[in-house]
Write an enzyme that holds these catalytic residues in place. Structure first.
Site, PDB file in Angstrom:
ATOM      1  N   HIS A 100      -3.474   4.269  -2.284  1.00  0.00           N
ATOM      2  CA  HIS A 100      -4.416   3.415  -1.570  1.00  0.00           C
ATOM      3  C   HIS A 100      -5.004   4.135  -0.357  1.00  0.00           C
ATOM      4  O   HIS A 100      -6.198   4.016  -0.058  1.00  0.00           O
ATOM      5  CB  HIS A 100      -3.720   2.136  -1.100  1.00  0.00           C
TER       6      HIS A 100
ATOM      7  N   ARG B 296       4.437  -0.953  -8.218  1.00  0.00           N
ATOM      8  CA  ARG B 296       5.556  -1.399  -9.050  1.00  0.00           C
ATOM      9  C   ARG B 296       6.672  -0.353  -9.150  1.00  0.00           C
ATOM     10  O   ARG B 296       7.742  -0.665  -9.674  1.00  0.00           O
ATOM     11  CB  ARG B 296       5.056  -1.780 -10.443  1.00  0.00           C
TER      12      ARG B 296
ATOM     13  N   GLN C 197      -9.531  -0.762 -15.925  1.00  0.00           N
ATOM     14  CA  GLN C 197     -10.076  -1.610 -14.868  1.00  0.00           C
ATOM     15  C   GLN C 197     -11.339  -0.991 -14.281  1.00  0.00           C
ATOM     16  O   GLN C 197     -12.357  -1.669 -14.101  1.00  0.00           O
ATOM     17  CB  GLN C 197      -9.028  -1.805 -13.776  1.00  0.00           C
TER      18      GLN C 197
ATOM     19  N   GLN D  36      -5.053 -12.795 -12.467  1.00  0.00           N
ATOM     20  CA  GLN D  36      -4.846 -11.650 -13.348  1.00  0.00           C
ATOM     21  C   GLN D  36      -3.386 -11.443 -13.740  1.00  0.00           C
ATOM     22  O   GLN D  36      -3.038 -10.434 -14.343  1.00  0.00           O
ATOM     23  CB  GLN D  36      -5.410 -10.376 -12.723  1.00  0.00           C
TER      24      GLN D  36
ATOM     25  N   LEU E 131       0.813  -1.212   0.000  1.00  0.00           N
ATOM     26  CA  LEU E 131       0.000   0.000   0.000  1.00  0.00           C
ATOM     27  C   LEU E 131       0.846   1.262   0.000  1.00  0.00           C
ATOM     28  O   LEU E 131       1.901   1.335   0.632  1.00  0.00           O
ATOM     29  CB  LEU E 131      -0.924   0.001   1.219  1.00  0.00           C
ATOM     30  N   HIS E 132       0.371   2.261  -0.733  1.00  0.00           N
ATOM     31  CA  HIS E 132       1.030   3.559  -0.815  1.00  0.00           C
ATOM     32  C   HIS E 132      -0.012   4.655  -0.635  1.00  0.00           C
ATOM     33  O   HIS E 132      -1.188   4.373  -0.315  1.00  0.00           O
ATOM     34  CB  HIS E 132       1.783   3.714  -2.136  1.00  0.00           C
TER      35      HIS E 132
ATOM     36  N   GLY F  89      -9.070   3.375  -7.902  1.00  0.00           N
ATOM     37  CA  GLY F  89      -8.313   4.505  -8.421  1.00  0.00           C
ATOM     38  C   GLY F  89      -8.441   4.648  -9.926  1.00  0.00           C
ATOM     39  O   GLY F  89      -8.540   3.648 -10.659  1.00  0.00           O
TER      40      GLY F  89
ATOM     41  N   SER G 290       2.393   3.813  -7.766  1.00  0.00           N
ATOM     42  CA  SER G 290       2.153   2.422  -8.117  1.00  0.00           C
ATOM     43  C   SER G 290       3.016   1.544  -7.230  1.00  0.00           C
ATOM     44  O   SER G 290       4.157   1.909  -6.896  1.00  0.00           O
ATOM     45  CB  SER G 290       2.489   2.168  -9.585  1.00  0.00           C
TER      46      SER G 290
END
Length: 276
Positions: free
Chosen positions: A34, A185, A151, A58, A30-31, A145, A183
């Site tokens: 979120h 990532r 999505q 996914q 989480l960042h 988000g 993100s």
């Protein structure tokens, strides 16, 4: 705040809720993005459930399921700080008790473009777990988000088409100080790759300055072309619903690219005007 891991525990918690259940679905790591979703959810309900589950359905065979960051202890503390009522962190067998489901969601034509064209099966897996979690949490309202805009559009379409009776709220993208979309990532990026990744948000920002479709795309392409370490998957200008871009009116500019081994996505809203 309670941290629970089973369907039975979750059912007991939501059965006791007198008002609306608000849900924020995450894969953890989480960042601030979120946390923004959690704060928005807290504005709507005193009972917020955050789900933390890295959904294997996914991820494609060459994607990062095994190395996807898992930081449950830190995630729980972030949820606690935001006043969340319940963290639901199930294991794989709890979500898919009979193994990989034989029946999954069909994302339809909207799931075959953009991300869907690059990540076969991704949206079917995403919609399948979202539908399951909506049912398990008995959500009245769910927050997602806008960074993952396709999505969000697909979840809205699924909820509408299947008449699930859940309100879906989109929350604007949260960015780092330098403009990079937050993100999970991003942590994969080296310092040099992170600098290069700023070309994505810069391209979107430069494109959105313009109001005529060809100028929007030309400006964005120029920025991306000037950063050779960014390997563009797609740059697309669409309507606000991801259909064809209108001659005039609300639109969306979206980009996906690899920087090093990390695949990043971003998008911005804009308004087009007819050329004169």
């Amino acid at each position: 705040m309670k941290v629970i891991h089973t369907r039975g525990e979750l059912a007991r918690e939501v059965e006791a809720v007198p008002g609306a259940v608000a849900v924020v679905m995450t894969m953890g790591a989480l960042h601030e993005g979120h946390r923004r979703l959690m704060r928005e959810a807290r504005q709507r309900s005193a009972f917020v459930v955050v789900t933390i589950f890295v959904n294997p359905l996914q991820f494609g065979p060459n994607e990062d399921f095994e190395k996807y960051p898992r930081t449950l202890e830190a995630d729980v503390e972030a949820c606690r700080a935001e006043g969340v009522a319940v963290v639901f962190a199930p294991g794989r067998d709890e979500v898919y008790p009979t193994g990989a489901p034989s029946i999954t969601m069909n994302a339809g034509p909207l799931g075959e473009i953009l991300e869907g064209a690059s990540r076969a099966g991704h949206f079917a897996g995403m919609l399948t777990v979202v539908q399951k979690l909506l049912m398990l949490t008995r959500a009245d309202v769910a927050f997602f988000g806008e960074k993952d805009f396709q999505q969000l559009a697909l979840i809205r379409r699924m909820v509408h088409d299947l008449e699930l009776g859940v309100e879906i709220v989109g929350v604007p993208t949260v960015r780092e100080v330098d403009g990079l979309a937050m993100s999970s990532r991003n942590r994969y990026l080296s310092p040099e790759e992170r600098r290069a990744a700023l070309a994505l948000s810069r391209a979107l920002r430069e494109g959105a300055v313009h109001t005529e479709a060809s100028a929007v795309l030309a400006a964005a392409r120029k920025i991306l072309a000037d950063e050779p370490s960014v390997r563009v998957d797609y740059l697309a200008l669409t309507g606000a619903d991801l259909g064809d871009a209108p001659e005039a009116g609300p639109a969306r500019l979206l980009v996906a690219a690899r920087v090093g081994a990390t695949r990043l996505i971003d998008n911005v809203p804009l308004t087009l005007e007819r050329a004169v």
